[in-house]
Design an enzyme around this catalytic site. Structure first.
Site, mmCIF file in Angstrom:
data_model
loop_
_atom_site.group_PDB
_atom_site.id
_atom_site.type_symbol
_atom_site.label_atom_id
_atom_site.label_comp_id
_atom_site.label_asym_id
_atom_site.label_seq_id
_atom_site.Cartn_x
_atom_site.Cartn_y
_atom_site.Cartn_z
ATOM 1 N N SER A 153 -13.878 -6.721 8.140
ATOM 2 C CA SER A 153 -12.571 -6.833 9.409
ATOM 3 C C SER A 153 -11.783 -8.153 8.468
ATOM 4 O O SER A 153 -12.264 -8.831 8.589
ATOM 5 C CB SER A 153 -12.610 -6.155 10.502
ATOM 6 O OG SER A 153 -12.826 -5.155 10.484
ATOM 7 N N GLY A 191 -10.655 -11.505 9.490
ATOM 8 C CA GLY A 191 -11.337 -12.708 10.557
ATOM 9 C C GLY A 191 -12.584 -13.097 10.865
ATOM 10 O O GLY A 191 -12.953 -13.300 11.447
ATOM 11 N N LYS A 205 -15.542 -14.537 5.976
ATOM 12 C CA LYS A 205 -15.452 -14.264 4.674
ATOM 13 C C LYS A 205 -15.487 -15.652 4.348
ATOM 14 O O LYS A 205 -15.856 -15.665 3.449
ATOM 15 C CB LYS A 205 -14.806 -12.855 4.264
ATOM 16 C CG LYS A 205 -15.434 -11.546 4.888
ATOM 17 C CD LYS A 205 -14.731 -10.031 4.362
ATOM 18 C CE LYS A 205 -12.923 -10.585 4.188
ATOM 19 N NZ LYS A 205 -11.872 -10.655 5.850
ATOM 20 N N THR A 206 -13.628 -15.317 4.328
ATOM 21 C CA THR A 206 -13.310 -16.723 3.637
ATOM 22 C C THR A 206 -14.291 -18.159 3.909
ATOM 23 O O THR A 206 -14.771 -19.227 3.293
ATOM 24 C CB THR A 206 -12.392 -17.521 3.433
ATOM 25 O OG1 THR A 206 -11.369 -16.460 3.533
ATOM 26 C CG2 THR A 206 -11.421 -18.727 3.290
ATOM 27 N N HIS A 226 -2.697 1.766 43.476
ATOM 28 C CA HIS A 226 -3.280 2.325 41.999
ATOM 29 C C HIS A 226 -3.765 1.301 40.940
ATOM 30 O O HIS A 226 -4.951 2.133 41.006
ATOM 31 C CB HIS A 226 -1.725 2.096 41.547
ATOM 32 C CG HIS A 226 -2.135 2.731 40.012
ATOM 33 N ND1 HIS A 226 -1.155 3.637 39.183
ATOM 34 C CD2 HIS A 226 -2.784 2.024 38.170
ATOM 35 C CE1 HIS A 226 -1.433 4.009 38.329
ATOM 36 N NE2 HIS A 226 -3.167 3.466 37.432
ATOM 37 N N GLU A 227 -4.046 0.071 41.185
ATOM 38 C CA GLU A 227 -4.777 -0.118 40.281
ATOM 39 C C GLU A 227 -6.345 -0.789 41.372
ATOM 40 O O GLU A 227 -7.780 -0.530 41.420
ATOM 41 C CB GLU A 227 -5.015 -2.064 39.958
ATOM 42 C CG GLU A 227 -4.022 -2.327 39.266
ATOM 43 C CD GLU A 227 -4.162 -1.808 38.241
ATOM 44 O OE1 GLU A 227 -4.908 -1.317 37.812
ATOM 45 O OE2 GLU A 227 -3.133 -1.411 37.420
ATOM 46 N N HIS A 269 -8.583 2.400 40.764
ATOM 47 C CA HIS A 269 -9.211 2.154 39.465
ATOM 48 C C HIS A 269 -10.302 1.544 40.138
ATOM 49 O O HIS A 269 -11.815 1.968 39.549
ATOM 50 C CB HIS A 269 -8.635 1.982 38.703
ATOM 51 C CG HIS A 269 -7.726 2.450 38.192
ATOM 52 N ND1 HIS A 269 -7.407 3.518 37.536
ATOM 53 C CD2 HIS A 269 -6.043 2.346 37.715
ATOM 54 C CE1 HIS A 269 -6.730 4.081 36.810
ATOM 55 N NE2 HIS A 269 -6.126 2.828 37.005
#
Length: 655
Positions: A212, A214, A217-218, A433-434, A437
């Site tokens: 993917s 970032g 690879k380089t 609400h939070e 959760h």
């Protein structure tokens, strides 16, 4: 690393070439000055004298206006009585001398100048010589700068890298151990080929790095260049393709010719999918230039002529579009997958990037790594940089854990919207609400550990509840997925218990979307429904078909589609019931967590646990006078119902 000022063979000569170019420039400028001076000398007299017709000259002689005359062949120059010069052309008039004598005009005869014809020829030829000299100079420059010159279309644009500055080694590569080991072997082969050759091993001709964006690879390619100690050419796949047919193939040939002169060497082609796409995919309308370039690349990599000592390393994030002939052994013998790092890899990557950043003692790289699942190496580098910028903005000398938490929130959801004006009622609704959760995640089995809950708006979210796994999750059980379903409905159920059914708002839209997608995947993809069995009812596609659309899209019966809908609804209703029971049993904890969020805006997972147990969180909690009002349809006693009614839009739970 940087571009070398030497020629591909490594010979010096950058300074000599510069001196030659400067000498050519000076020669051209000198020739221009010579031409101007000669032109001025040849035309000086003509500019100083007035050219008049011969008839007018005779009239002036007759009326005594001429003072003196100089005769040079058929050119007559002279002066009037007022010393004004004139010039005319004589038509070989034999009576001119007698006329001048009669008028007592002083005259002289100037002999013809020797060599004037050469001056005339030089004056005529010099412009053409200058044009030829400038053209020769431009052509030489274009031949030297083959990649950028007008005549250098067919020359390779590959750059030869050296190790003068910015040398990267495998010590700078972390978090992708398997990929690094694959490429370390290539470096060892270049350093000591006899070690492998005595057992019949041959050097790999090519390695394709797949991963993917970032993932590094380089960076791996730069590390190979730093470790191998051999010439390293780098080029992008888009550098081959031009608007002119045949240019790309010519550049491929030129690149391999340069590589042969420097063998053994490594050629790195970045984003090879720009030139190596599957041939014929356009059904006859493909790019002929790209296909010719690919054909030439295939021949050069493994054709009749052997390119011994040239290793091709390419990188792409789209291996699915590459031509099969490019992927076969003999061209790319190895396909090295560079994946996103796991938690251990993220810890090592963070340690590498934190070497350049002064960190405070409270910074825990494992905690940061736990909170960044799915991050690539580039994402983690950006995270460390954002944390350093935040600390510098606060005029701190060390980067603390607080800055890393803020940087993580910023990277995930954007900067905090401090300018956003929220009323007290809107903040209270978001806090409930939070808090819903958070409490569900702490009570229901299968949920990831609670890390943080906040009501600070970021991006499109008015509040966020973070649940971080202890480690990277590779597989999920039905228990954990049902726990996530219940977690999704914790916020909506909390608002319904406090404000009543008629005061529900749009803030739970994202939660409902996540729950629906997860429940449908459990039924249609993961075989977690006893009525439907272990069958897959959905192809690999992003579209989510609802109701009878499923039957039409997937060629299933209407009865099966209705059964899918009923099973999805069953999972959703079970999750709603679980969340409702948890919050009803822990209503006092819901109020305590909400009040703490309204006071401090952000709570850690440990602080939330203490509040649920009725313990002190270590921070002074100022008492708030609740504003109570009855809520229609609520089952909560009137004494425990605070007022309010605003929507909170939480971000996706977990990481």
């Amino acid at each position: 690393m940087q571009n070398d000022d030497k020629d591909p063979q490594g010979n010096g000569g950058g300074g000599n070439a510069w001196m030659k170019n400067m000498l050519v420039v000076f020669a051209i400028v000198g020739a221009l000055f010579l031409f101007v001076s000669l032109f001025n000398n040849g035309m000086g007299d003509s500019r100083a004298s007035q050219t008049i017709p011969y008839s007018e000259f005779l009239s002036k002689v007759d009326d005594g206006s001429v003072k003196e005359v100089t005769i040079a062949d058929n050119v007559i120059t002279g002066k009037y009585a007022g010393d004004q010069g004139f010039r005319t052309i004589s038509p070989n008039d034999n009576e001119l001398v007698d006329r001048l004598q009669r008028k007592s005009i002083k005259f002289s005869v100037k002999p013809e100048e020797q060599g004037s014809i050469w001056v005339a020829l030089l004056l005529q030829a010099l412009p053409f010589l200058l044009i030829l000299g400038i053209a020769f100079f431009v052509m030489r420059q274009m031949q030297k700068n083959a990649g950028s010159g007008a005549m250098g279309f067919g020359k390779s644009r590959a750059k030869l890298l050296t190790e003068k500055h910015g040398r990267v080694t495998f010590d700078d590569v972390a978090g992708i151990e398997e990929a690094r080991e694959e490429l370390e072997e290539i470096v060892e082969f270049l350093k000591d080929p006899s070690r492998f050759a005595r057992l019949g091993g041959k050097i790999p001709k090519g390695a394709l790095l797949v991963g993917s964006p970032g993932t590094g690879k380089t960076l791996l390619a730069r590390a190979i260049a730093g470790e191998a100690g051999v010439p390293f050419f780098t080029i992008s796949g888009s550098d081959f393709v031009e608007m002119f047919v045949g240019v790309g193939a010519s550049r491929v040939r030129d690149m391999f010719e340069q590589a042969k002169k420097n063998a053994p060497c490594i050629v790195f082609i970045d984003e090879i999918d720009a030139v190596g796409r599957h041939r014929g995919a356009g059904l006859g309308n493909g790019n002929d230039e790209r296909e010719q370039t690919l054909n030439q690349l295939l021949v050069e990599m493994d054709g009749f002529e052997a390119n011994e000592g040239i290793i091709i390393i390419a990188a792409t994030n789209r291996p699915d579009v590459l031509d099969p002939a490019l992927l076969r052994p003999g061209r790319f013998d190895r396909q090295v997958v560079v994946p996103r790092p796991d938690i251990e890899g993220r810890v090592k990557i963070l340690e590498v990037h934190m070497k350049k950043v002064p960190t405070a003692p409270d910074v825990d790289t494992r905690t940061i790594a736990r909170g960044t699942p799915g991050f690539s190496g580039a994402d983690l580098a950006n995270l460390v940089n954002e944390a350093a910028l935040l600390a510098a903005r606060k005029a701190k000398r060390l980067v603390a854990m607080l800055e890393f938490e803020e940087a993580k929130d910023k990277v995930y959801m954007g900067a905090a919207r401090k300018s956003m004006v929220m009323t007290e009622e809107e903040k209270k609704s978001t806090a409930y609400h939070e808090a819903g959760h958070a409490i569900v995640s702490l009570v229901v089995p299968g949920c990831d550990p609670l890390h943080k809950v906040t009501i600070i708006p970021r991006g499109r979210a008015l509040g966020v509840t973070w649940n971080l796994p202890e480690r990277d999750v590779l597989t999920q059980t039905m228990k954990s997925m049902k726990g996530k379903l219940a977690l999704c409905f914790g916020g909506r159920i909390a608002e319904q218990l406090i404000y009543g059914h008629d005061e529900l708002n749009t803030g739970a839209a994202n939660d409902i979307q996540q729950a629906t997608n997860l429940a449908r995947a459990m039924v249609m993809e993961y075989g977690m429904s006893e009525k439907l069995g272990w069958l897959r009812y959905r192809d690999n596609q992003d579209e989510v078909f609802l109701g009878h659309s499923v039957a039409r899209a997937q060629n299933m019966s209407e009865e099966t589609a209705r059964l899918i809908d009923s099973e999805v609804r069953r999972l959703i209703e079970e999750a709603e019931a679980t969340a409702r029971k948890v919050l009803t049993d822990n209503l006092d904890s819901l109020h305590r967590v909400t009040e703490a969020l309204l006071e401090f805006e952000t709570l850690t997972g440990e602080e939330t646990k203490r509040l649920m147990n009725g313990e002190d969180i270590g921070r002074d909690l100022a008492p708030r006078a609740p504003q109570l009002r009855p809520a229609t349809g609520s089952s909560i006693p009137k004494s425990k119902r605070p007022g309010g009614g605003a929507w909170g839009n939480p971000a996706p739970q977990g990481a």
